[in-house]
Design a protein around this motif. Sequence first.
Motif, PDB file in Angstrom:
ATOM      1  N   THR A 158      43.782  36.495  42.220  1.00  0.00           N
ATOM      2  CA  THR A 158      44.229  37.619  42.793  1.00  0.00           C
ATOM      3  C   THR A 158      44.252  38.061  42.334  1.00  0.00           C
ATOM      4  OG1 THR A 158      46.377  36.794  42.649  1.00  0.00           O
ATOM      5  CG2 THR A 158      44.942  36.088  45.523  1.00  0.00           C
ATOM      6  N   ALA A 159      44.195  39.931  43.235  1.00  0.00           N
ATOM      7  CA  ALA A 159      44.222  41.348  42.229  1.00  0.00           C
ATOM      8  C   ALA A 159      45.003  42.213  42.933  1.00  0.00           C
ATOM      9  CB  ALA A 159      43.580  41.707  41.161  1.00  0.00           C
ATOM     10  N   GLY A 160      46.065  43.274  42.556  1.00  0.00           N
ATOM     11  CA  GLY A 160      46.269  44.179  43.250  1.00  0.00           C
ATOM     12  C   GLY A 160      47.276  44.538  43.914  1.00  0.00           C
ATOM     13  N   THR A 161      47.553  45.032  44.108  1.00  0.00           N
ATOM     14  CA  THR A 161      48.846  45.328  45.593  1.00  0.00           C
ATOM     15  C   THR A 161      48.425  44.679  46.685  1.00  0.00           C
ATOM     16  OG1 THR A 161      48.808  47.577  45.564  1.00  0.00           O
ATOM     17  CG2 THR A 161      50.178  46.768  44.036  1.00  0.00           C
ATOM     18  N   ARG A 162      46.978  44.848  46.786  1.00  0.00           N
ATOM     19  CA  ARG A 162      46.939  44.183  48.244  1.00  0.00           C
ATOM     20  C   ARG A 162      46.345  42.215  47.940  1.00  0.00           C
ATOM     21  NH1 ARG A 162      42.833  49.025  48.304  1.00  0.00           N
ATOM     22  NH2 ARG A 162      41.859  48.057  47.444  1.00  0.00           N
ATOM     23  N   ARG A 163      46.374  41.932  47.144  1.00  0.00           N
ATOM     24  CA  ARG A 163      46.271  40.434  46.147  1.00  0.00           C
ATOM     25  C   ARG A 163      44.676  40.329  47.081  1.00  0.00           C
ATOM     26  NH1 ARG A 163      48.265  40.902  43.199  1.00  0.00           N
ATOM     27  NH2 ARG A 163      50.778  39.968  42.645  1.00  0.00           N
ATOM     28  N   ASP A 164      44.118  41.232  47.009  1.00  0.00           N
ATOM     29  CA  ASP A 164      42.353  41.227  46.890  1.00  0.00           C
ATOM     30  C   ASP A 164      41.918  39.702  46.347  1.00  0.00           C
ATOM     31  OD1 ASP A 164      41.766  43.157  48.433  1.00  0.00           O
ATOM     32  OD2 ASP A 164      41.053  44.603  46.864  1.00  0.00           O
TER      33      ASP A 164
END
Length: 76
Positions: A59-65
Amino acid sequence: SSYGGDPGHTRYSPLSQISAGNFGQLEIAWRFDTVPFGPRPEYQFESTPLMVNGVVYTTAGTRRDVAALDARTGEL
């Protein structure tokens, strides 16, 4: 075959390629930049990546992409 390495989730892997004798020679192969994921920088990156057939899923980023990376090159 099990998330966490085994049914007990110990995250242990009996790898023989890394040892006390060659640990100091390890180098970073690639880095994954999470800046493009989300409206603001992520300062506390927490993820448990999974690797399946040479692809690292994380996962990555604050949106949890969810991101899929080539394990050899780090290419997205």
